[in-house]
Design a protein around this motif. Structure first.
Motif, PDB file in Angstrom:
ATOM      1  N   VAL A   1      -3.410   6.319   7.029  1.00 40.58           N
ATOM      2  CA  VAL A   1      -3.655   5.173   8.123  1.00 40.58           C
ATOM      3  C   VAL A   1      -2.677   4.011   7.701  1.00 40.58           C
ATOM      4  O   VAL A   1      -1.977   3.634   8.807  1.00 40.58           O
ATOM      5  CB  VAL A   1      -5.183   4.626   8.178  1.00 40.58           C
ATOM      6  CG1 VAL A   1      -5.260   3.581   9.000  1.00 40.58           C
ATOM      7  CG2 VAL A   1      -6.018   5.699   8.600  1.00 40.58           C
ATOM      8  N   LEU A   2      -2.312   3.578   6.461  1.00 44.33           N
ATOM      9  CA  LEU A   2      -1.561   2.743   6.187  1.00 44.33           C
ATOM     10  C   LEU A   2       0.004   3.272   6.447  1.00 44.33           C
ATOM     11  O   LEU A   2       0.886   2.108   6.585  1.00 44.33           O
ATOM     12  CB  LEU A   2      -1.661   1.909   4.843  1.00 44.33           C
ATOM     13  CG  LEU A   2      -3.177   1.574   4.566  1.00 44.33           C
ATOM     14  CD1 LEU A   2      -2.955   1.104   3.076  1.00 44.33           C
ATOM     15  CD2 LEU A   2      -3.054   0.054   5.343  1.00 44.33           C
ATOM     16  N   GLY A   3       0.284   4.551   6.304  1.00 48.78           N
ATOM     17  CA  GLY A   3       1.369   5.211   6.324  1.00 48.78           C
ATOM     18  C   GLY A   3       2.450   4.692   5.188  1.00 48.78           C
ATOM     19  O   GLY A   3       1.900   4.487   4.385  1.00 48.78           O
ATOM     20  N   PRO A   4       3.858   4.898   5.495  1.00 47.95           N
ATOM     21  CA  PRO A   4       4.515   4.990   4.091  1.00 47.95           C
ATOM     22  C   PRO A   4       4.642   3.396   3.548  1.00 47.95           C
ATOM     23  O   PRO A   4       5.143   3.274   2.723  1.00 47.95           O
ATOM     24  CB  PRO A   4       6.080   5.490   4.850  1.00 47.95           C
ATOM     25  CG  PRO A   4       5.819   5.134   6.318  1.00 47.95           C
ATOM     26  CD  PRO A   4       4.470   5.291   6.660  1.00 47.95           C
ATOM     27  N   ASN A   5       4.393   2.620   4.314  1.00 43.71           N
ATOM     28  CA  ASN A   5       4.507   1.404   3.806  1.00 43.71           C
ATOM     29  C   ASN A   5       3.457   0.914   2.549  1.00 43.71           C
ATOM     30  O   ASN A   5       3.305   0.004   1.788  1.00 43.71           O
ATOM     31  CB  ASN A   5       4.089   0.117   4.590  1.00 43.71           C
ATOM     32  CG  ASN A   5       5.287   0.042   5.985  1.00 43.71           C
ATOM     33  OD1 ASN A   5       6.393   0.354   5.447  1.00 43.71           O
ATOM     34  ND2 ASN A   5       5.032  -0.297   7.086  1.00 43.71           N
ATOM     35  N   GLY A   6       2.725   1.860   2.271  1.00 43.03           N
ATOM     36  CA  GLY A   6       1.590   1.883   1.207  1.00 43.03           C
ATOM     37  C   GLY A   6       2.197   2.161  -0.132  1.00 43.03           C
ATOM     38  O   GLY A   6       1.545   2.030  -0.993  1.00 43.03           O
ATOM     39  N   PHE A   7       3.295   2.595  -0.040  1.00 38.75           N
ATOM     40  CA  PHE A   7       4.006   2.880  -1.234  1.00 38.75           C
ATOM     41  C   PHE A   7       5.392   2.735  -1.303  1.00 38.75           C
ATOM     42  O   PHE A   7       6.269   3.201  -0.210  1.00 38.75           O
ATOM     43  CB  PHE A   7       3.739   4.589  -1.665  1.00 38.75           C
ATOM     44  CG  PHE A   7       4.808   4.751  -2.771  1.00 38.75           C
ATOM     45  CD1 PHE A   7       4.707   4.304  -4.175  1.00 38.75           C
ATOM     46  CD2 PHE A   7       5.812   5.603  -2.639  1.00 38.75           C
ATOM     47  CE1 PHE A   7       5.348   4.803  -5.131  1.00 38.75           C
ATOM     48  CE2 PHE A   7       6.602   6.045  -3.663  1.00 38.75           C
ATOM     49  CZ  PHE A   7       6.344   5.533  -5.003  1.00 38.75           C
ATOM     50  N   ASP A   8       6.124   1.991  -2.139  1.00 35.08           N
ATOM     51  CA  ASP A   8       7.366   1.557  -1.921  1.00 35.08           C
ATOM     52  C   ASP A   8       8.141   1.802  -3.373  1.00 35.08           C
ATOM     53  O   ASP A   8       7.907   1.181  -4.451  1.00 35.08           O
ATOM     54  CB  ASP A   8       7.577   0.102  -1.848  1.00 35.08           C
ATOM     55  CG  ASP A   8       9.040  -0.395  -1.903  1.00 35.08           C
ATOM     56  OD1 ASP A   8       9.867   0.470  -1.886  1.00 35.08           O
ATOM     57  OD2 ASP A   8       9.431  -1.727  -1.494  1.00 35.08           O
ATOM     58  N   PRO A   9       8.762   2.821  -3.856  1.00 35.38           N
ATOM     59  CA  PRO A   9       9.393   3.270  -4.928  1.00 35.38           C
ATOM     60  C   PRO A   9      10.233   2.314  -5.516  1.00 35.38           C
ATOM     61  O   PRO A   9      10.239   2.062  -6.683  1.00 35.38           O
ATOM     62  CB  PRO A   9      10.193   4.781  -4.493  1.00 35.38           C
ATOM     63  CG  PRO A   9      10.572   4.417  -3.068  1.00 35.38           C
ATOM     64  CD  PRO A   9       9.322   3.913  -2.387  1.00 35.38           C
ATOM     65  N   ALA A  10      10.913   1.409  -4.831  1.00 32.17           N
ATOM     66  CA  ALA A  10      11.941   0.464  -5.319  1.00 32.17           C
ATOM     67  C   ALA A  10      10.877  -0.752  -5.934  1.00 32.17           C
ATOM     68  O   ALA A  10      11.517  -1.564  -6.861  1.00 32.17           O
ATOM     69  CB  ALA A  10      12.772  -0.216  -4.008  1.00 32.17           C
TER      70      ALA A  10
ATOM     71  N   GLU B   1       7.551   0.026  -7.141  1.00 34.01           N
ATOM     72  CA  GLU B   1       6.667   0.396  -8.125  1.00 34.01           C
ATOM     73  C   GLU B   1       6.928   0.225  -9.687  1.00 34.01           C
ATOM     74  O   GLU B   1       8.173   0.415 -10.008  1.00 34.01           O
ATOM     75  CB  GLU B   1       6.702   2.136  -7.836  1.00 34.01           C
ATOM     76  CG  GLU B   1       5.493   2.794  -8.553  1.00 34.01           C
ATOM     77  CD  GLU B   1       4.147   2.576  -7.796  1.00 34.01           C
ATOM     78  OE1 GLU B   1       3.140   3.142  -8.543  1.00 34.01           O
ATOM     79  OE2 GLU B   1       4.063   2.084  -6.798  1.00 34.01           O
ATOM     80  N   LYS B   2       6.031  -0.086 -10.341  1.00 36.02           N
ATOM     81  CA  LYS B   2       5.926  -0.215 -11.726  1.00 36.02           C
ATOM     82  C   LYS B   2       5.133   0.742 -12.326  1.00 36.02           C
ATOM     83  O   LYS B   2       3.872   0.632 -12.230  1.00 36.02           O
ATOM     84  CB  LYS B   2       6.029  -1.735 -12.356  1.00 36.02           C
ATOM     85  CG  LYS B   2       6.948  -2.502 -11.796  1.00 36.02           C
ATOM     86  CD  LYS B   2       6.771  -3.977 -12.293  1.00 36.02           C
ATOM     87  CE  LYS B   2       7.755  -4.996 -11.724  1.00 36.02           C
ATOM     88  NZ  LYS B   2       9.202  -4.591 -12.145  1.00 36.02           N
ATOM     89  N   ARG B   3       5.667   2.148 -12.903  1.00 40.28           N
ATOM     90  CA  ARG B   3       4.715   2.968 -13.431  1.00 40.28           C
ATOM     91  C   ARG B   3       5.522   3.767 -14.449  1.00 40.28           C
ATOM     92  O   ARG B   3       6.455   4.124 -14.360  1.00 40.28           O
ATOM     93  CB  ARG B   3       4.381   3.920 -12.019  1.00 40.28           C
ATOM     94  CG  ARG B   3       3.616   5.078 -12.366  1.00 40.28           C
ATOM     95  CD  ARG B   3       2.167   4.955 -11.956  1.00 40.28           C
ATOM     96  NE  ARG B   3       1.484   6.258 -11.937  1.00 40.28           N
ATOM     97  CZ  ARG B   3       0.913   6.807 -10.950  1.00 40.28           C
ATOM     98  NH1 ARG B   3       1.249   6.439  -9.592  1.00 40.28           N
ATOM     99  NH2 ARG B   3       0.459   7.811 -10.848  1.00 40.28           N
ATOM    100  N   GLY B   4       4.391   4.361 -15.326  1.00 39.37           N
ATOM    101  CA  GLY B   4       4.945   5.319 -16.207  1.00 39.37           C
ATOM    102  C   GLY B   4       4.511   6.786 -16.045  1.00 39.37           C
ATOM    103  O   GLY B   4       3.231   7.021 -15.589  1.00 39.37           O
TER     104      GLY B   4
END
Length: 309
Positions: A87-96, A98-101
């Protein structure tokens, strides 16, 4: 205990934490994944235990193990959050941002094929992503996935346990390499010549069930292996100045094919090509960051295949 059926009394952010905890089964990794502090994750887990009136995750043998209720909640929660992300679409995740291991398991062959291009993509598109790469046997890599100790395993996995999913990255073929001075002017070996030579084997164990040896046994033959080692990268270097023959995946030889002192040729008997895949646990299937990483790895391998074809 709160009334879990009354959503107005529930902090929905807690459900995101629970989803991550069920996937990671580790407080510090969950904190890294969600860009939270460890105390904040521990506090959220305490609130979740009150909310559901259940321990949800119990420490056992050095890791957090989901309770029966948590296992019941997990698929429903996963589906609900997946629908919300759609529902939220691609704006729910931004690889630029993202801080993740991520923890990846692969052989040095996988590292050579995947890591150079992947790291260039990550530094350009997702500089907040960090990788930890380990190497294990096939069986150990699958166990790491099942236990939640690994995000992705890359390699050759003919049989997958339940709850693990795979995506094909490439179809790999075998090739042989020998020292040019040992070939008496020939550019290949026939079957008799191949069987008469000593061989280098790349395997994490004794190697009796490699695709190469199974193909030979099907024809009623065996080869004489004099060196067994677990690393693909060093294997071609052992061929120089010897009568040894190495039979490995073609892409493992890409960095050595310009060496004029070596001869590269097709095996003198048929060996079935094999799929090079990435494998993950189903509980991570709908995680947007995980999905992005899988798609990025697939793109990197496809690009590398185009360059070498």
């Amino acid at each position: 205990m709160h009334d879990v059926n009354n959503l107005r009394g529930v902090d929905l952010n807690l459900l995101v934490v629970l989803d991550a905890l069920l996937a990671e089964r580790h407080v510090s990794r969950t904190a890294t994944r969600l860009n939270m502090s460890q105390p904040a994750v521990s506090h959220a887990l305490g609130r979740l235990r009150l909310l559901f009136n259940d321990p949800l995750l119990v420490r056992r043998g050095g890791q957090l193990v989901p309770s029966a209720k948590a296992m019941e909640i997990a698929p429903v929660l996963d589906q609900a959050l997946r629908q919300m992300r759609e529902v939220l679409g691609p704006n729910g995740f931004d690889p630029a941002r993202e801080k993740r291991g991520f923890r990846l398991a692969m052989s040095d062959y996988g590292s050579a094929v995947v890591l150079p291009g992947l790291l260039r993509r990550l530094r350009r598109e997702a500089p907040g992503i960090e990788l930890v790469v380990t190497q294990s046997s096939r069986e150990a890599m699958l166990r790491l996935l099942l236990d939640g100790e690994c995000d992705l395993a890359l390699g050759v996995f003919p049989d997958l346990p339940e709850r693990l999913q795979a995506g094909q990255l490439a179809i790999e073929h075998f090739a042989c390499v020998a020292d040019r001075s040992s070939m008496a002017g020939k550019d290949r070996l026939d079957m008799d010549g191949y069987l008469a030579r000593p061989h280098v084997l790349v395997a994490m164990n004794d190697g009796t069930n490699t695709e190469i040896d199974m193909a030979l046994r099907a024809l009623g033959h065996t080869r004489h292996v004099v060196v067994t080692l677990p690393h693909w990268g060093n294997a071609p270097r052992l061929i120089h100045g010897t009568d040894l023959v190495l039979t490995v995946a073609r892409n493992a030889l890409a960095l050595h094919e310009s060496d004029p002192s070596l001869v590269f040729f097709e095996p003198p008997f048929p060996i079935a090509p094999f799929p090079f895949v990435q494998v993950w646990h189903e509980r991570r299937a709908s995680d947007p960051a995980h999905l992005w990483l899988r798609n990025t790895i697939a793109d990197v391998v496809t690009h590398a295949q185009r360059l070498t074809s």
